[in-house]
Write a protein that holds these residues in place. Structure first.
Motif, PDB file in Angstrom:
ATOM      1  N   UNK A  78       0.823  -1.208   0.000  1.00  0.00           N
ATOM      2  CA  UNK A  78       0.000   0.000   0.000  1.00  0.00           C
ATOM      3  C   UNK A  78       0.858   1.259   0.000  1.00  0.00           C
ATOM      4  N   UNK A  79       1.897   1.268   0.835  1.00  0.00           N
ATOM      5  CA  UNK A  79       2.767   2.447   0.904  1.00  0.00           C
ATOM      6  C   UNK A  79       3.444   2.725  -0.437  1.00  0.00           C
ATOM      7  N   UNK A  80       3.919   1.680  -1.078  1.00  0.00           N
ATOM      8  CA  UNK A  80       4.641   1.874  -2.344  1.00  0.00           C
ATOM      9  C   UNK A  80       3.690   2.269  -3.463  1.00  0.00           C
ATOM     10  N   UNK A  81       2.548   1.574  -3.578  1.00  0.00           N
ATOM     11  CA  UNK A  81       1.614   1.875  -4.665  1.00  0.00           C
ATOM     12  C   UNK A  81       1.001   3.259  -4.527  1.00  0.00           C
ATOM     13  N   UNK A  82       0.802   3.720  -3.296  1.00  0.00           N
ATOM     14  CA  UNK A  82       0.177   5.029  -3.107  1.00  0.00           C
ATOM     15  C   UNK A  82       1.133   6.180  -3.387  1.00  0.00           C
ATOM     16  N   UNK A  83       2.439   5.933  -3.326  1.00  0.00           N
ATOM     17  CA  UNK A  83       3.406   7.011  -3.494  1.00  0.00           C
ATOM     18  C   UNK A  83       4.150   6.974  -4.822  1.00  0.00           C
ATOM     19  N   UNK A  84       4.182   5.839  -5.473  1.00  0.00           N
ATOM     20  CA  UNK A  84       5.082   5.739  -6.624  1.00  0.00           C
ATOM     21  C   UNK A  84       4.640   6.611  -7.797  1.00  0.00           C
ATOM     22  N   UNK A  85       3.356   6.908  -7.924  1.00  0.00           N
ATOM     23  CA  UNK A  85       2.888   7.745  -9.029  1.00  0.00           C
ATOM     24  C   UNK A  85       3.188   9.224  -8.795  1.00  0.00           C
ATOM     25  N   UNK A  86       3.579   9.567  -7.556  1.00  0.00           N
ATOM     26  CA  UNK A  86       3.881  10.958  -7.249  1.00  0.00           C
ATOM     27  C   UNK A  86       5.383  11.239  -7.243  1.00  0.00           C
ATOM     28  N   UNK A  87       6.179  10.206  -7.403  1.00  0.00           N
ATOM     29  CA  UNK A  87       7.627  10.386  -7.411  1.00  0.00           C
ATOM     30  C   UNK A  87       8.099  10.742  -8.816  1.00  0.00           C
TER      31      UNK A  87
END
Length: 213
Positions: free
Chosen positions: A72-81
């Motif tokens: 969840x942490x990775x999928x929720x942030x990876x599109x904003x990096x």
């Protein structure tokens, strides 16, 4: 100094160690079994097409778990990096944080494995001292009482070694479980980092007007 009281106190400490070891073994055993089941399920479900947690099967996201929190942490942030390097650094930090949670409370079991034989030896020494003090006062009138006192003292060593052997078995078993869970977490981390939701980076447009012959 009352050696009999100290001898009994050593026994009480060993009983407390045994109860605490049983609690840690039961709690960590259930945690590792549940975490392993969730990790293997998520590993099968995490394909390249999955870019959001909502796309995972409902039975895997209905209850919180350590592998689900990592994904969840990775999928929720990876599109904003902004870059692959940022994504790599972020996913590594998430993995390190979750890996630390797997090892919680195992230090208690490790301490009990080390302390239980020492407490048993201490109880034996105190019991033998108490037996010889009683002999010095009353003399050797009944050899059976001497044997009984020494046998009770030696029971402390046997109890401490028994607690340590059981604790060591489960500690080593849990270390193997931790390695397997960490391997699954690494796989989930790598699969969660793949793709950016089908949003390719736009290619740079040439400046100026295009002349048509």
């Amino acid at each position: 100094m009352n050696m009999q009281l100290l001898h009994e106190l050593a026994f009480y400490l060993m009983y407390a160690c045994a109860a605490l070891a049983i609690f840690v073994i039961a709690e960590r055993g259930l945690f590792f079994a549940y975490t392993m089941r969730q990790a293997t399920g998520l590993e099968r479900a995490m394909t390249h097409a999955v870019q959001h947690v909502q796309e995972l099967p409902a039975e895997l996201t209905a209850r919180p778990s350590l592998p689900l929190a990592l994904v969840t942490d990775i999928l929720s942030e990876k599109h904003h990096l902004h870059s692959e390097k940022d994504l790599e650094d972020f996913s590594e930090s998430v993995y390190i944080a979750k890996r630390g949670e797997v090892q919680q409370r195992l230090w208690i079991l490790d301490t009990i494995v080390t302390a239980a034989p020492l407490l048993g030896l201490l109880g034996t020494i105190l019991g033998i001292i108490d037996t010889f003090k009683a002999l010095a006062v009353s003399g050797v009138s009944d050899p059976g009482q001497v044997s009984q006192g020494i046998g009770t003292a030696l029971y402390a060593t046997a109890l401490g070694i028994g607690i340590a052997v059981v604790g060591m078995f489960f500690f080593n078993l849990f270390q193997e479980r931790i390695e397997r869970i960490n391997d699954h977490l690494k796989v989930l981390m790598l699969r969660a980092c793949v793709g950016r939701g089908g949003q390719p980076q736009s290619s740079p447009q040439p400046h100026g007007k295009l002349h048509v012959a």
